[in-house]
Design a protein around this motif. Structure first.
Motif, PDB file in Angstrom:
ATOM      1  N   LYS A 364       0.842  -1.210   0.000  1.00 35.21           N
ATOM      2  CA  LYS A 364       0.000   0.000   0.000  1.00 35.21           C
ATOM      3  C   LYS A 364       0.871   1.251   0.000  1.00 35.21           C
ATOM      4  CE  LYS A 364      -4.467  -1.138   0.433  1.00 35.21           C
ATOM      5  NZ  LYS A 364      -4.587  -1.678  -0.903  1.00 35.21           N
ATOM      6  N   SER A 365       1.933   1.215   0.870  1.00 42.24           N
ATOM      7  CA  SER A 365       2.743   2.419   0.969  1.00 42.24           C
ATOM      8  C   SER A 365       3.514   2.655  -0.331  1.00 42.24           C
ATOM      9  CB  SER A 365       3.645   2.357   2.202  1.00 42.24           C
ATOM     10  OG  SER A 365       4.962   2.174   1.861  1.00 42.24           O
ATOM     11  N   LYS A 366       3.905   1.549  -0.998  1.00 44.02           N
ATOM     12  CA  LYS A 366       4.582   1.703  -2.302  1.00 44.02           C
ATOM     13  C   LYS A 366       3.626   2.336  -3.312  1.00 44.02           C
ATOM     14  CE  LYS A 366       8.611  -1.013  -2.749  1.00 44.02           C
ATOM     15  NZ  LYS A 366       8.773  -2.269  -2.039  1.00 44.02           N
ATOM     16  N   GLU A 367       2.374   1.848  -3.247  1.00 43.97           N
ATOM     17  CA  GLU A 367       1.345   2.384  -4.147  1.00 43.97           C
ATOM     18  C   GLU A 367       1.170   3.888  -3.939  1.00 43.97           C
ATOM     19  OE1 GLU A 367      -2.713   0.690  -4.034  1.00 43.97           O
ATOM     20  OE2 GLU A 367      -1.692  -1.207  -4.433  1.00 43.97           O
ATOM     21  N   MET A 368       1.126   4.241  -2.625  1.00 45.54           N
ATOM     22  CA  MET A 368       0.930   5.644  -2.278  1.00 45.54           C
ATOM     23  C   MET A 368       2.083   6.507  -2.794  1.00 45.54           C
ATOM     24  SD  MET A 368      -1.786   6.416  -0.670  1.00 45.54           S
ATOM     25  CE  MET A 368      -1.399   7.924   0.181  1.00 45.54           C
ATOM     26  N   GLU A 369       3.305   5.987  -2.607  1.00 42.55           N
ATOM     27  CA  GLU A 369       4.477   6.735  -3.051  1.00 42.55           C
ATOM     28  C   GLU A 369       4.439   6.955  -4.562  1.00 42.55           C
ATOM     29  OE1 GLU A 369       8.005   4.752  -1.798  1.00 42.55           O
ATOM     30  OE2 GLU A 369       7.643   5.360   0.272  1.00 42.55           O
ATOM     31  N   GLN A 370       4.082   5.836  -5.233  1.00 33.91           N
ATOM     32  CA  GLN A 370       3.975   5.888  -6.685  1.00 33.91           C
ATOM     33  C   GLN A 370       2.955   6.947  -7.107  1.00 33.91           C
ATOM     34  OE1 GLN A 370       6.003   3.912  -8.037  1.00 33.91           O
ATOM     35  NE2 GLN A 370       5.550   3.995 -10.223  1.00 33.91           N
ATOM     36  N   PHE A 371       1.824   6.891  -6.380  1.00 37.92           N
ATOM     37  CA  PHE A 371       0.736   7.819  -6.692  1.00 37.92           C
ATOM     38  C   PHE A 371       1.192   9.260  -6.465  1.00 37.92           C
ATOM     39  CE2 PHE A 371      -2.737  10.374  -4.924  1.00 37.92           C
ATOM     40  CZ  PHE A 371      -3.584  10.407  -6.021  1.00 37.92           C
ATOM     41  N   ALA A 372       1.841   9.483  -5.281  1.00 37.46           N
ATOM     42  CA  ALA A 372       2.285  10.841  -4.945  1.00 37.46           C
ATOM     43  C   ALA A 372       3.283  11.344  -5.983  1.00 37.46           C
ATOM     44  CB  ALA A 372       2.925  10.845  -3.561  1.00 37.46           C
ATOM     45  N   TYR A 373       4.151  10.451  -6.422  1.00 34.83           N
ATOM     46  CA  TYR A 373       5.171  10.852  -7.391  1.00 34.83           C
ATOM     47  C   TYR A 373       4.532  11.241  -8.727  1.00 34.83           C
ATOM     48  CZ  TYR A 373       9.168  10.733 -10.490  1.00 34.83           C
ATOM     49  OH  TYR A 373      10.107  11.073 -11.419  1.00 34.83           O
ATOM     50  N   ILE A 374       3.677  10.323  -9.212  1.00 32.10           N
ATOM     51  CA  ILE A 374       3.047  10.585 -10.513  1.00 32.10           C
ATOM     52  C   ILE A 374       2.186  11.835 -10.456  1.00 32.10           C
ATOM     53  CG2 ILE A 374       1.377   9.687 -12.207  1.00 32.10           C
ATOM     54  CD1 ILE A 374       2.525   6.884 -11.446  1.00 32.10           C
ATOM     55  N   LEU A 379       1.158  17.062 -11.942  1.00 32.09           N
ATOM     56  CA  LEU A 379       0.471  18.301 -11.561  1.00 32.09           C
ATOM     57  C   LEU A 379       1.327  19.526 -11.838  1.00 32.09           C
ATOM     58  CD1 LEU A 379      -1.177  17.480  -8.095  1.00 32.09           C
ATOM     59  CD2 LEU A 379      -2.351  18.068 -10.191  1.00 32.09           C
ATOM     60  N   ARG A 380       2.644  19.320 -11.786  1.00 29.47           N
ATOM     61  CA  ARG A 380       3.554  20.455 -11.929  1.00 29.47           C
ATOM     62  C   ARG A 380       3.503  21.065 -13.328  1.00 29.47           C
ATOM     63  NH1 ARG A 380       9.533  21.043 -10.492  1.00 29.47           N
ATOM     64  NH2 ARG A 380       9.272  23.250 -10.053  1.00 29.47           N
ATOM     65  N   GLU A 381       3.279  20.224 -14.322  1.00 30.65           N
ATOM     66  CA  GLU A 381       3.300  20.711 -15.719  1.00 30.65           C
ATOM     67  C   GLU A 381       2.238  21.785 -15.969  1.00 30.65           C
ATOM     68  OE1 GLU A 381       5.843  17.616 -18.047  1.00 30.65           O
ATOM     69  OE2 GLU A 381       4.405  18.999 -18.969  1.00 30.65           O
ATOM     70  N   PRO A 382       0.925  21.443 -15.732  1.00 29.67           N
ATOM     71  CA  PRO A 382      -0.080  22.504 -15.942  1.00 29.67           C
ATOM     72  C   PRO A 382       0.140  23.706 -15.032  1.00 29.67           C
ATOM     73  CG  PRO A 382      -1.074  20.544 -14.949  1.00 29.67           C
ATOM     74  CD  PRO A 382       0.317  20.175 -15.359  1.00 29.67           C
ATOM     75  N   LEU A 383       0.686  23.410 -13.818  1.00 34.18           N
ATOM     76  CA  LEU A 383       0.909  24.523 -12.891  1.00 34.18           C
ATOM     77  C   LEU A 383       1.961  25.487 -13.429  1.00 34.18           C
ATOM     78  CD1 LEU A 383       0.174  25.612 -10.077  1.00 34.18           C
ATOM     79  CD2 LEU A 383       2.212  24.440  -9.241  1.00 34.18           C
ATOM     80  N   LEU A 427       7.172  15.890  -4.182  1.00 33.13           N
ATOM     81  CA  LEU A 427       8.054  15.136  -5.094  1.00 33.13           C
ATOM     82  C   LEU A 427       9.305  14.665  -4.367  1.00 33.13           C
ATOM     83  CD1 LEU A 427       8.145  16.846  -8.591  1.00 33.13           C
ATOM     84  CD2 LEU A 427       8.015  14.400  -8.129  1.00 33.13           C
ATOM     85  N   ASP A 428       9.903  15.586  -3.590  1.00 35.48           N
ATOM     86  CA  ASP A 428      11.103  15.221  -2.810  1.00 35.48           C
ATOM     87  C   ASP A 428      10.782  14.071  -1.859  1.00 35.48           C
ATOM     88  OD1 ASP A 428      12.639  17.080  -3.980  1.00 35.48           O
ATOM     89  OD2 ASP A 428      12.535  18.561  -2.345  1.00 35.48           O
ATOM     90  N   TYR A 429       9.628  14.208  -1.212  1.00 35.11           N
ATOM     91  CA  TYR A 429       9.221  13.197  -0.230  1.00 35.11           C
ATOM     92  C   TYR A 429       9.060  11.830  -0.881  1.00 35.11           C
ATOM     93  CZ  TYR A 429       6.390  10.965   3.386  1.00 35.11           C
ATOM     94  OH  TYR A 429       5.916  10.108   4.330  1.00 35.11           O
ATOM     95  N   SER A 430       8.381  11.786  -2.030  1.00 29.88           N
ATOM     96  CA  SER A 430       8.119  10.497  -2.669  1.00 29.88           C
ATOM     97  C   SER A 430       9.378   9.908  -3.315  1.00 29.88           C
ATOM     98  CB  SER A 430       6.999  10.611  -3.706  1.00 29.88           C
ATOM     99  OG  SER A 430       7.377  11.554  -4.664  1.00 29.88           O
TER     100      SER A 430
END
Ligand code: ADP
Length: 586
Positions: A364-374, A379-383, A427-430
Motif C-alpha cells: 500500500k505504501s509503495k502504491e501511495m508513493e507511486q501515486f504521490a510521485y506521478i 500536476l507540476r506541468e499545468p501549474l 516530489l522530494d518526499y516520494s
C-alpha cells in the motif's frame, strides 16, 4: 588325619558343586553377571580337574598325571586372571599376566621334567602359585583410585591364599626333607594345606560374588542415573522447542503425555484412561472434528497423521498447535498405537498473521508513493503553464489594469507559487525511498555544507549555530544533508520574537547507537503536538505567522527511517525544542 586320593576327589567334586551353587544364586538375582560367573565356574572346574589329575599319580604314570595337572592348573589360573582383569576393568594388565603365565608354564614344565623328586615338584608348583596369587592381589589392590570393598576383600583373600601357599612352599623346602619327621606331621601338614586351599577357593568365590554384586549395583545405579539425566534433557529440549510427545491407544482410547505436553495444554497430570476426554474440553470446539478425523485415519488406514488445532488457555487466549503422528504396532503386534508430537506454533502463526499485514502495508505504501510521485510530477506541468501565463499577463498588462484586477493577478501568482512549493516538497518526499548506496561520510562536513545554502536566513535572523564534534558514519549523504537543512530551517523559523535564535548541534553514542541532537531556544511545541508534527502536511502554528508546507518533518522522519533510526522531539513551550534522531546504518 591323612587325606587320600578318594577324599581329594570328593573335595573337588564338592568344590565344583559350590561354584555351581554360586552360579545359580547369581543367575537368580544378578543376571548381568552370568557370563562372568560362568567363566569363574569354568576356571574353578579346570582348577579342580588339575588337582584330580594330580591325585591320580600311581594310577596313571606320574609324569603324565603331573604334566597334565600342571598344564590344566596353569590354564585355569590364566582364566582366573582374565576374569579378574575383566572385573576390575584392568584389561591391559591381562597381557603381561598372559606372558607371565606362558613363561611359567614352559619353565615349570622344564623343571618338573628334570626334577624327579616329588617334594621338589610340589615346591615348584606352590612357589609359582604363590607368585600368581600375589599378582592377583596386586591387580585388585594396587592403584590410587578408590575401589569397592568387594575388590579389597577379594584382594586380601588372594593375599592370604598367597601367604598360605608360601608357607606350604617353605614347609616343603625346609621341613619335608627332615628324615625324623613323623608320618603324622607329614599327613597333617598335607591335610592342612589341602583344606586351606579349598577354603581359599570358597572365599575367593564369595569375593567374586560380592564383586559381581557390587558391579551389578554400580551399573544399575549408573544406568538409572543416565535414564534420569536423559529424561531431564528430553524435558528441557521439549520445553525449549515447545514440543510435547504423546501416545494414544486406538483400541482403548488411553492417552499418555510427556511433561511438556501437559504444560502446552495447561493441564494437571491425568490418568491415561481419562486424559483423552479431559483434553477434548481444552480444544477449540471448531477443531475437534479435525482431530477426530486424524484419529480415524490412523485407525482405519494405519497411516501417519498431520493436523492442526487450537487450544483455549486458562486466560482465554488461543494457542495454535501442530500435531504429527504415526501408527505403530502395539504389544499385541497390531497397528493400534498412534504415537507422535505436538508443537506450539502460536508464535509462527502470529508472525505469519503480522507478516501478511506487513506485506499488505508495504505494498500500500509503495502504491501511495507511486501515486504521490506521478500526481505531483504531472500536476507540476499545468501549474508551470499557469505560472508562466500569469507572469506574461502581469508583464503585458502592467499599468493597464484596474487596481482590483492587479490584486487578483498577484493573488493567483502567489497561490501558484505556493502550490508549486507544495508539489516540489511532495516530489522530494516520494523520491526519498528511491535510494542509492550508503557511503561513509564525515557528518561535520555535511552539516557545514548546509550553512551556505541557508546563509541569508541565518543572516536575517542573526542566528547563532554551534556544531559539536560529529561522527563519521555510513549514510546517504545527500538525504542526510537535507535532513539537517530542514531541522535547522525550522529551528530558525520558529524563533521567539525579540530573541536571537541559538542552535546547538551535537551527537553521542547511546546504547550502541549514534543519537543526534538539534536544540533551539524557539517557541517550543505543545505536548499534544509532539507526534502530530511528523505527519505529512501537519502544521501546528499559524501559516500567516510562520511560512511552510508541513512536509519538512515528515520528510525528516522518512529520511531517518531510511537510516534505520528514529526521530522524536522534546520541548518546553515558550523555551525551546530539541529534535533527536538515531542513525543505525552500518
Ligand atoms: P513546516 O515547517 O513547513 O511548517 P514541518 O513539517 O517542517 O513543516 O514542521 C511541522 C510543524 O512542526 C511546523 O509547522 C511547526 O508548527 C512545528 N515545528 C517544527 N519545527 C519546530 C521547531 N523547531 N520549533 C517549534 N515548532 C516546530
Amino acid at each position: 588325619m591323612y587325606i587320600d586320593t578318594k577324599t581329594v576327589v570328593i573335595i573337588n567334586i564338592f568344590s565344583a558343586g559350590l561354584f555351581g551353587i554360586a552360579l545359580l544364586a547369581v543367575s537368580q538375582g544378578y543376571l548381568k553377571q552370568i557370563r562372568g560367573i560362568f567363566s569363574w565356574a569354568g576356571a574353578s572346574l579346570l582348577h579342580s580337574l588339575a588337582w584330580i589329575l594330580y591325585s591320580l599319580r600311581g594310577v596313571v604314570p606320574d609324569v603324565i598325571s603331573i604334566l597334565l595337572a600342571l598344564a590344566i592348573m596353569l590354564l585355569s589360573l590364566a582364566y582366573y586372571y582374565k576374569i579378574i582383569a575383566d572385573f576390575t576393568g584392568k584389561i591391559k594388565r591381562t597381557n603381561w599376566v598372559y606372558y607371565l603365565i606362558a613363561a611359567s608354564v614352559l619353565g615349570l614344565a622344564y623343571f618338573l621334567w628334570i626334577v624327579p623328586n616329588t617334594a621338589a615338584r610340589i615346591v615348584i608348583i606352590s612357589a609359582s602359585s604363590t607368585i600368581l596369587m600375589y599378582a592377583g592381589a596386586y591387580v585388585l589392590l594396587s592403584g590410587r583410585e578408590r575401589r569397592p570393598t568387594s575388590h579389597i576383600f577379594t584382594g586380601l583373600v588372594f593375599l592370604a591364599a598367597g601367604s598360605i601357599l608360601m608357607f606350604r612352599t617353605g614347609y616343603h623346602l625346609f621341613f619335608d626333607t627332615d628324615p625324623n619327621q613323623t608320618v603324622f606331621v607329614q599327613s597333617t601338614m598335607q591335610s592342612v594345606t589341602f583344606l586351606t586351599s579349598y577354603l581359599t577357593a570358597a572365599i575367593v568365590t564369595f569375593g567374586f560374588l560380592l564383586m559381581g554384586y557390587d558391579r551389578y549395583i554400580t551399573q544399575h545405579e549408573e544406568a538409572e542415573g543416565r535414564i534420569i539425566q536423559s529424561e531431564k534433557w528430553l524435558n528441557e529440549a521439549q520445553k525449549l522447542a515447545k514440543v510435547g510427545s504423546w501416545e494414544f491407544d486406538l483400541d482403548t482410547n488411553e492417552l499418555t503425555w510427556s511433561k511438556e505436553q501437559y504444560h502446552i495444554f495447561e493441564m494437571e497430570e491425568t490418568p491415561a484412561d481419562k486424559l483423552f476426554e479431559m483434553c477434548r474440553t481444552k480444544i477449540h470446539p471448531d477443531d475437534i472434528a479435525a482431530m477426530d478425523k486424524a484419529i480415524r485415519i490412523g485407525k482405519e488406514k494405519g497411516e501417519g497423521v498431520v493436523y492442526q488445532h487450537r487450544v483455549i488457555c486458562k486466560d482465554g487466549s488461543i494457542k495454535h498447535l501442530l500435531g504429527i503422528g504415526e501408527t505403530v504396532k502395539g504389544a499385541d503386534g497390531n497397528k493400534n498405537i498412534l504415537r507422535g508430537t505436538v508443537q506450539d506454533i502460536t508464535e509462527q502463526k502470529n508472525a505469519e498473521e503480522t507478516n501478511r499485514k506487513f506485506a499488505i502495508l508495504e505494498s500500500k505504501s509503495k502504491e501511495m508513493e507511486q501515486f504521490a510521485y506521478i500526481a505531483s510530477h504531472d500536476l507540476r506541468e499545468p501549474l508551470l503553464t499557469i505560472k508562466n501565463y500569469v507572469e506574461l499577463l502581469t508583464e503585458e498588462s502592467a499599468g493597464k489594469l484596474e487596481a482590483d484586477s492587479e490584486e487578483y493577478l498577484t493573488r493567483i501568482s502567489r497561490a501558484a507559487n505556493w502550490m508549486d512549493e507544495l508539489i516540489k516538497g511532495l516530489l522530494d518526499y516520494s523520491r526519498l525511498s528511491k535510494i542509492k548506496e550508503l557511503q561513509k561520510a564525515d557528518c561535520n562536513e555535511i552539516v557545514r555544507e548546509v550553512l551556505p545554502d541557508i546563509h541569508s536566513l541565518i543572516e536575517t535572523n542573526r542566528a547563532k549555530i554551534s556544531i559539536m564534534h560529529l561522527p563519521t558514519l555510513a549514510i546517504y549523504p545527500l538525504e542526510f544533508k537535507q535532513l539537517f537543512q530542514n531541522l535547522l530551517v525550522n529551528a530558525i523559523k520558529f524563533r521567539k520574537k525579540e530573541t536571537i535564535p541559538e542552535i546547538r548541534i551535537s551527537a553521542e553514542k547511546l546504547k550502541g547507537a549514534w543519537t543526534f541532537k538539534v536544540s533551539d531556544n524557539g517557541i517550543g511545541i505543545e505536548e499534544t503536538d509532539k507526534e502530530k508534527i511528523f505527519g505529512l502536511f501537519q502544521r501546528v502554528h499559524n501559516r500567516n505567522e510562520y511560512t511552510g508546507s508541513g512536509i519538512g518533518l515528515a520528510y525528516c522522519k522518512k529520511n531517518v527511517e531510511l537510516h534505520h533510526g528514529n526521530i522524536w522531539v522534546e520541548s518546553v513551550p515558550g523555551k525551546g525544542s530539541t529534535f533527536y534522531f538515531t542513525i543505525l546504518t552500518v
